[in-house]
Enzyme design. Structure first.
Site, PDB file in Angstrom:
ATOM      1  N   TYR A   1      -5.612  -0.277  15.486  1.00  0.00           N
ATOM      2  CA  TYR A   1      -4.612   0.154  16.457  1.00  0.00           C
ATOM      3  C   TYR A   1      -5.202  -0.051  17.857  1.00  0.00           C
ATOM      4  O   TYR A   1      -5.710  -1.125  18.164  1.00  0.00           O
ATOM      5  CB  TYR A   1      -4.182   1.594  16.177  1.00  0.00           C
ATOM      6  CG  TYR A   1      -3.423   1.727  14.860  1.00  0.00           C
ATOM      7  CD1 TYR A   1      -2.111   1.289  14.746  1.00  0.00           C
ATOM      8  CD2 TYR A   1      -4.031   2.274  13.731  1.00  0.00           C
ATOM      9  CE1 TYR A   1      -1.410   1.391  13.547  1.00  0.00           C
ATOM     10  CE2 TYR A   1      -3.348   2.384  12.524  1.00  0.00           C
ATOM     11  CZ  TYR A   1      -2.028   1.942  12.440  1.00  0.00           C
ATOM     12  OH  TYR A   1      -1.348   2.035  11.254  1.00  0.00           O
TER      13      TYR A   1
ATOM     14  N   GLU B   1      -4.360  -1.162   7.715  1.00  0.00           N
ATOM     15  CA  GLU B   1      -3.217  -0.787   8.549  1.00  0.00           C
ATOM     16  C   GLU B   1      -3.358  -1.459   9.902  1.00  0.00           C
ATOM     17  O   GLU B   1      -4.471  -1.648  10.404  1.00  0.00           O
ATOM     18  CB  GLU B   1      -3.154   0.724   8.789  1.00  0.00           C
ATOM     19  CG  GLU B   1      -2.815   1.579   7.611  1.00  0.00           C
ATOM     20  CD  GLU B   1      -2.667   3.049   8.013  1.00  0.00           C
ATOM     21  OE1 GLU B   1      -2.468   3.334   9.221  1.00  0.00           O
ATOM     22  OE2 GLU B   1      -2.759   3.908   7.126  1.00  0.00           O
TER      23      GLU B   1
ATOM     24  N   HIS C   1      -8.581   0.104   9.984  1.00  0.00           N
ATOM     25  CA  HIS C   1      -7.237   0.261  10.528  1.00  0.00           C
ATOM     26  C   HIS C   1      -7.280  -0.107  12.008  1.00  0.00           C
ATOM     27  O   HIS C   1      -8.073   0.450  12.767  1.00  0.00           O
ATOM     28  CB  HIS C   1      -6.749   1.696  10.342  1.00  0.00           C
ATOM     29  CG  HIS C   1      -6.549   2.072   8.908  1.00  0.00           C
ATOM     30  ND1 HIS C   1      -6.079   3.305   8.513  1.00  0.00           N
ATOM     31  CD2 HIS C   1      -6.742   1.356   7.765  1.00  0.00           C
ATOM     32  CE1 HIS C   1      -5.991   3.334   7.187  1.00  0.00           C
ATOM     33  NE2 HIS C   1      -6.401   2.157   6.713  1.00  0.00           N
TER      34      HIS C   1
ATOM     35  N   ARG D   1       0.872  -1.177   0.000  1.00  0.00           N
ATOM     36  CA  ARG D   1       0.000   0.000   0.000  1.00  0.00           C
ATOM     37  C   ARG D   1       0.910   1.228   0.000  1.00  0.00           C
ATOM     38  O   ARG D   1       1.721   1.413   0.904  1.00  0.00           O
ATOM     39  CB  ARG D   1      -0.919  -0.015   1.218  1.00  0.00           C
ATOM     40  CG  ARG D   1      -1.928   1.152   1.282  1.00  0.00           C
ATOM     41  CD  ARG D   1      -2.918   0.914   2.415  1.00  0.00           C
ATOM     42  NE  ARG D   1      -3.899   1.975   2.571  1.00  0.00           N
ATOM     43  CZ  ARG D   1      -3.847   2.924   3.508  1.00  0.00           C
ATOM     44  NH1 ARG D   1      -2.841   2.944   4.378  1.00  0.00           N
ATOM     45  NH2 ARG D   1      -4.796   3.837   3.603  1.00  0.00           N
TER      46      ARG D   1
ATOM     47  N   ASN E   1      -7.236   8.128   2.623  1.00  0.00           N
ATOM     48  CA  ASN E   1      -6.808   7.547   3.897  1.00  0.00           C
ATOM     49  C   ASN E   1      -7.576   8.146   5.072  1.00  0.00           C
ATOM     50  O   ASN E   1      -7.708   9.370   5.192  1.00  0.00           O
ATOM     51  CB  ASN E   1      -5.313   7.814   4.108  1.00  0.00           C
ATOM     52  CG  ASN E   1      -4.797   7.152   5.381  1.00  0.00           C
ATOM     53  OD1 ASN E   1      -4.725   5.933   5.465  1.00  0.00           O
ATOM     54  ND2 ASN E   1      -4.447   7.957   6.374  1.00  0.00           N
ATOM     55  N   GLU E   2      -8.125   7.294   5.904  1.00  0.00           N
ATOM     56  CA  GLU E   2      -8.762   7.670   7.175  1.00  0.00           C
ATOM     57  C   GLU E   2      -9.589   8.949   7.091  1.00  0.00           C
ATOM     58  O   GLU E   2      -9.346   9.918   7.815  1.00  0.00           O
ATOM     59  CB  GLU E   2      -7.688   7.791   8.261  1.00  0.00           C
ATOM     60  CG  GLU E   2      -6.953   6.482   8.484  1.00  0.00           C
ATOM     61  CD  GLU E   2      -5.856   6.559   9.537  1.00  0.00           C
ATOM     62  OE1 GLU E   2      -5.662   7.652  10.116  1.00  0.00           O
ATOM     63  OE2 GLU E   2      -5.206   5.528   9.784  1.00  0.00           O
TER      64      GLU E   2
ATOM     65  N   TRP F   1       1.473  -1.478   8.947  1.00  0.00           N
ATOM     66  CA  TRP F   1       2.098  -0.158   8.911  1.00  0.00           C
ATOM     67  C   TRP F   1       3.369  -0.212   9.744  1.00  0.00           C
ATOM     68  O   TRP F   1       3.328  -0.586  10.899  1.00  0.00           O
ATOM     69  CB  TRP F   1       1.157   0.906   9.472  1.00  0.00           C
ATOM     70  CG  TRP F   1       1.731   2.271   9.298  1.00  0.00           C
ATOM     71  CD1 TRP F   1       2.665   2.873  10.095  1.00  0.00           C
ATOM     72  CD2 TRP F   1       1.448   3.194   8.233  1.00  0.00           C
ATOM     73  NE1 TRP F   1       2.987   4.102   9.606  1.00  0.00           N
ATOM     74  CE2 TRP F   1       2.256   4.328   8.460  1.00  0.00           C
ATOM     75  CE3 TRP F   1       0.622   3.161   7.125  1.00  0.00           C
ATOM     76  CZ2 TRP F   1       2.240   5.438   7.620  1.00  0.00           C
ATOM     77  CZ3 TRP F   1       0.598   4.261   6.297  1.00  0.00           C
ATOM     78  CH2 TRP F   1       1.394   5.388   6.540  1.00  0.00           C
TER      79      TRP F   1
END
Length: 445
Positions: A229, A256, A227, A83, A160-161, A285
């Protein structure tokens, strides 16, 4: 990931809510396509073969001079995809048509599926300078010539995001509008859309509205990206979120994730194992170059593939990792691969505790091979010391050798050669039992 990641206040909402009644499964689109497409919630390549993303992110927008070697190293470590961070020019220096075209060409040379993403939308509504998804569509339209005709090799991640922790209720309509504009502009690629809330969707906005967003795409070829996290810090949360999509036959990837983060400690083991069990793709990531307090997310120290961090070791060589689970897209087998039409001559000069090897690769096929990777395993405890006319990465006994710029093409019926020096603690220097070139088994000569 972002240069500045806002902590998701209230992020640890009870994921028990994910067991709410699910809408009817999305209908599969079985129409023929020239590129990647979604069928029954799965990603299929242009040959109709299932493809599961197993790769990493690379920050091309901030480190463009690192990309050529980074892609070679990422491929050498076993990834099937990358990516690539691009900038629209609104927050970071714009990656223009020529630059994007070069990135796509390098992805193809390294036999990596290229997921291109526009990064300037990161945290829209909360992050100063962030731009809308509509602005991201303007960017894609401006660089369309770089990706037109590359549907077999490229997936477009619109932005992105999009949305931080403010204004995210507009995500559904804005995403539908962005998809509609991309299709109206003539993009027939597989599209990828990120979740709001800095990509982590703690509000479940993407999760709950995914069916209608997917249905809004006239080509039914949109993939959702979460994503993971700090919000996803337990196996239960990871499994609950992903299963909400897979149970409805909606396409989902982990676009990610990391092994730690300032907003909490993600459960990377659960992310990778659940993705493997569910046939869900993941893209970690990130390769190297992180700043702003998240330097610990570098997989390679200083962009050096020989200095993998603990995170790099985990994602590439650990359980359910890239090397163990990645399979190359079949579109590369059909375009430029020797398809088994190769032979390797490995000449060993053995001096006990150290040795030299001279290796010649012969292309016995009728098509030139451009950009190659030779894989083999040492039979003993040998270690590489130096390599010439090629680059090499060693992980345990496994060795992956890739071309230099002056050795990247093997003509039909032609050869390339390289050599290396190594050592052995036990004084045993055997010849590798098998070789594969770009995933195809080679004969011994």
């Amino acid at each position: 990931m972002r240069r500045k990641l806002a902590t998701a206040a209230g992020a640890l909402l009870a994921l028990a809510a994910s067991i709410l009644a699910a809408p009817a499964p999305a209908q599969a689109d079985t129409r023929a396509t020239a590129g990647f497409h979604v069928t029954d919630g799965r990603l299929l390549d242009a040959n109709g073969k299932e493809f599961v993303l197993r790769g990493v992110n690379h920050a091309h927008a901030w480190y463009p001079t690192r990309t050529t070697q980074a892609l070679k190293d990422i491929k050498a470590l076993g990834a099937n995809s990358v990516r690539v961070v691009l900038a629209t020019g609104d927050r970071w220096t714009r990656n223009d048509t020529a630059d994007v075209s070069a990135v796509v060409a390098q992805c193809r040379q390294n036999r990596l599926v290229c997921v291109l993403e526009a990064h300037d939308t990161t945290g829209y509504g909360e992050q100063d300078g962030a731009v809308s998804l509509s602005r991201a569509v303007d960017y894609w339209t401006s660089v369309k010539d770089a990706v037109q005709g590359q549907e077999k090799y490229v997936i477009l991640n619109i932005g992105n995001e999009p949305y931080g922790n403010s204004g995210y209720s507009a995500w559904t309509s804005d995403t539908e509008n962005a998809i509609a504009r991309m299709r109206a502009a003539g993009f027939h690629h597989m599209l990828m859309v990120d979740a709001p809330n800095w990509g982590q969707d703690w509000s479940f906005t993407m999760r709950d509205h995914a069916p209608e967003v997917f249905a809004s795409d006239p080509e039914h070829n949109t993939v959702f990206s979460i994503h993971m996290y700090g919000v996803f810090n337990t196996a239960e949360k990871v499994q609950s979120y992903l299963s909400r999509f897979t149970s409805q036959h909606l396409p989902i990837v982990v676009g990610e994730f990391g092994n730690m983060h300032s907003d909490g400690d993600p459960d990377e083991d659960a992310i990778m194992s659940t993705a493997q069990q569910s046939g869900v793709g993941y893209l970690g990531w990130s390769w190297s170059g992180n700043g702003g307090g998240v330097e610990y997310l570098d997989m390679a120290t200083g962009f050096d593939a020989s200095r993998l961090t603990a995170w790099g070791q985990r994602i590439f060589t650990g359980p359910n990792g890239i090397r163990q689970t990645a399979k190359e897209a079949t579109v590369f087998t059909d375009t430029g691969s020797p398809g088994g039409s190769c032979a390797v001559d490995y000449r060993l000069s053995d001096w006990g505790n150290w040795f030299n090897a001279d290796v010649t690769i012969r292309n016995t096929g009728t098509t030139a091979v451009k950009s190659w990777q030779l894989a083999f395993a040492f039979p003993g405890g040998q270690r590489l010391n130096s390599v010439w006319n090629a680059r090499a990465v060693q992980q345990g006994s496994e060795v992956r050798v890739s071309d230099e710029s002056w050795t990247e093409t093997i003509p039909a019926g032609g050869t390339v050669s390289f050599g290396f020096n190594g050592s052995s603690a036990n004084g045993t220097n055997g010849v590798p039992a098998a070789f594969s070139l770009n995933g195809a088994t080679c004969a011994r000569s």
